[in-house]
Design an enzyme around this catalytic site. Structure first.
Site, PDB file in Angstrom:
ATOM      1  N   GLY A 163       0.890  -1.303   0.155  1.00  0.00           N
ATOM      2  CA  GLY A 163       0.124   0.023   0.084  1.00  0.00           C
ATOM      3  C   GLY A 163       0.800   1.296  -0.134  1.00  0.00           C
ATOM      4  O   GLY A 163       1.239   1.617  -1.297  1.00  0.00           O
ATOM      5  N   CYS A 164       1.295   1.758   1.246  1.00  0.00           N
ATOM      6  CA  CYS A 164       1.571   3.019   1.447  1.00  0.00           C
ATOM      7  C   CYS A 164       3.282   3.197   0.974  1.00  0.00           C
ATOM      8  O   CYS A 164       3.693   4.069   0.460  1.00  0.00           O
ATOM      9  CB  CYS A 164       1.520   3.582   2.666  1.00  0.00           C
ATOM     10  SG  CYS A 164      -0.296   3.888   3.005  1.00  0.00           S
ATOM     11  N   VAL A 165       3.796   1.888   1.215  1.00  0.00           N
ATOM     12  CA  VAL A 165       5.136   1.995   0.808  1.00  0.00           C
ATOM     13  C   VAL A 165       5.548   1.946  -0.668  1.00  0.00           C
ATOM     14  O   VAL A 165       6.152   2.734  -1.472  1.00  0.00           O
ATOM     15  CB  VAL A 165       5.971   0.997   1.538  1.00  0.00           C
ATOM     16  CG1 VAL A 165       7.314   0.703   0.669  1.00  0.00           C
ATOM     17  CG2 VAL A 165       6.104   0.912   2.971  1.00  0.00           C
TER      18      VAL A 165
END
Length: 227
Positions: A163-165
């Site tokens: 997701g955010c990485v």
């Protein structure tokens, strides 16, 4: 008799196939690094949270994150943090909240959004980027901050890999940086999801590097500054 291949051989074949298709290029590190810690918080570590895992991957990644942050600070490498901060009722989360209702753990005031007691935790003077979506760059001043610092190589890690990485690493590349994703310091709920996303990031958008190599790079960076 049926021949079998080892996991290592399978992985090497996968890399070779990807390289033959024109992927697996190498960005390399520039001369001005920074560390970006992505959303390392209790929401992924507390068993009571819907975002936590049962395989210990997040805790292992948290411990790795702490080691990388400590090495960066010792070397004088800037450390930045991102965190998800949402208004009560998720009013500023848009359709992301509809797709992922568990984002409610990031509402202002929810202790699951806090940093883990064991670290990493921002120190005075370190930049903390508040965001509402996956990428640390989307709708924030992160790119401008890095450029003002003269950073060319962000070392990116944290939660979650898929997701955010991933979103932050992709946007780092698209904003003209050389993203380096630290393998052991990235966590996801499922090991297969974690590994596949690291493979894909390394194939297309970033260099995925081992923690030991990053620590050695930071030590060399510190030595060069002192020379």
């Amino acid at each position: 008799m049926t021949e079998t291949t080892s996991p290592t051989a399978d992985a090497q074949s996968k890399v070779a196939d990807s390289a033959a298709a024109g992927f697996q290029g190498h960005l390399g590190a520039g001369g001005s690094p920074a560390v970006i810690v992505i959303d390392v918080c209790r929401a992924y570590l507390d068993p009571a949270s819907p975002l936590s895992d049962a395989n210990g991957r997040f805790e292992a990644a948290r411990a790795s994150s702490q080691r990388v942050v400590e090495a960066a600070r010792a070397a004088g490498v800037p450390v930045l943090f991102t965190r998800v901060v949402l208004q009560p009722g998720l009013a500023d989360a848009g359709f992301f909240a509809k797709k992922v209702p568990s984002l409610k753990v990031f509402e202002i005031g929810n202790p699951l959004g806090d940093y883990p007691a064991e670290g990493p935790v921002p120190q005075a003077g370190e930049v903390v980027v508040d965001k509402q979506y996956a990428s640390g760059f989307f709708g924030t001043s992160l790119a401008s901050t890095l450029r003002a610092m003269g950073v060319d190589t962000p070392y990116i890690f944290g939660f979650s890999t898929s997701g955010c990485v991933r979103a932050t690493a992709l946007d780092a590349l698209q904003n003209g940086f050389r993203p380096q994703v630290v393998r052991e310091a990235c966590g996801d709920r499922e090991p297969a999801t974690n590994d596949q996303n690291l493979f894909d990031l390394n194939a297309k958008y970033a260099d995925v590097v081992d923690e030991a190599e990053v620590l050695a790079r930071f030590a060399a960076f510190a030595a060069a500054k002192e020379a």
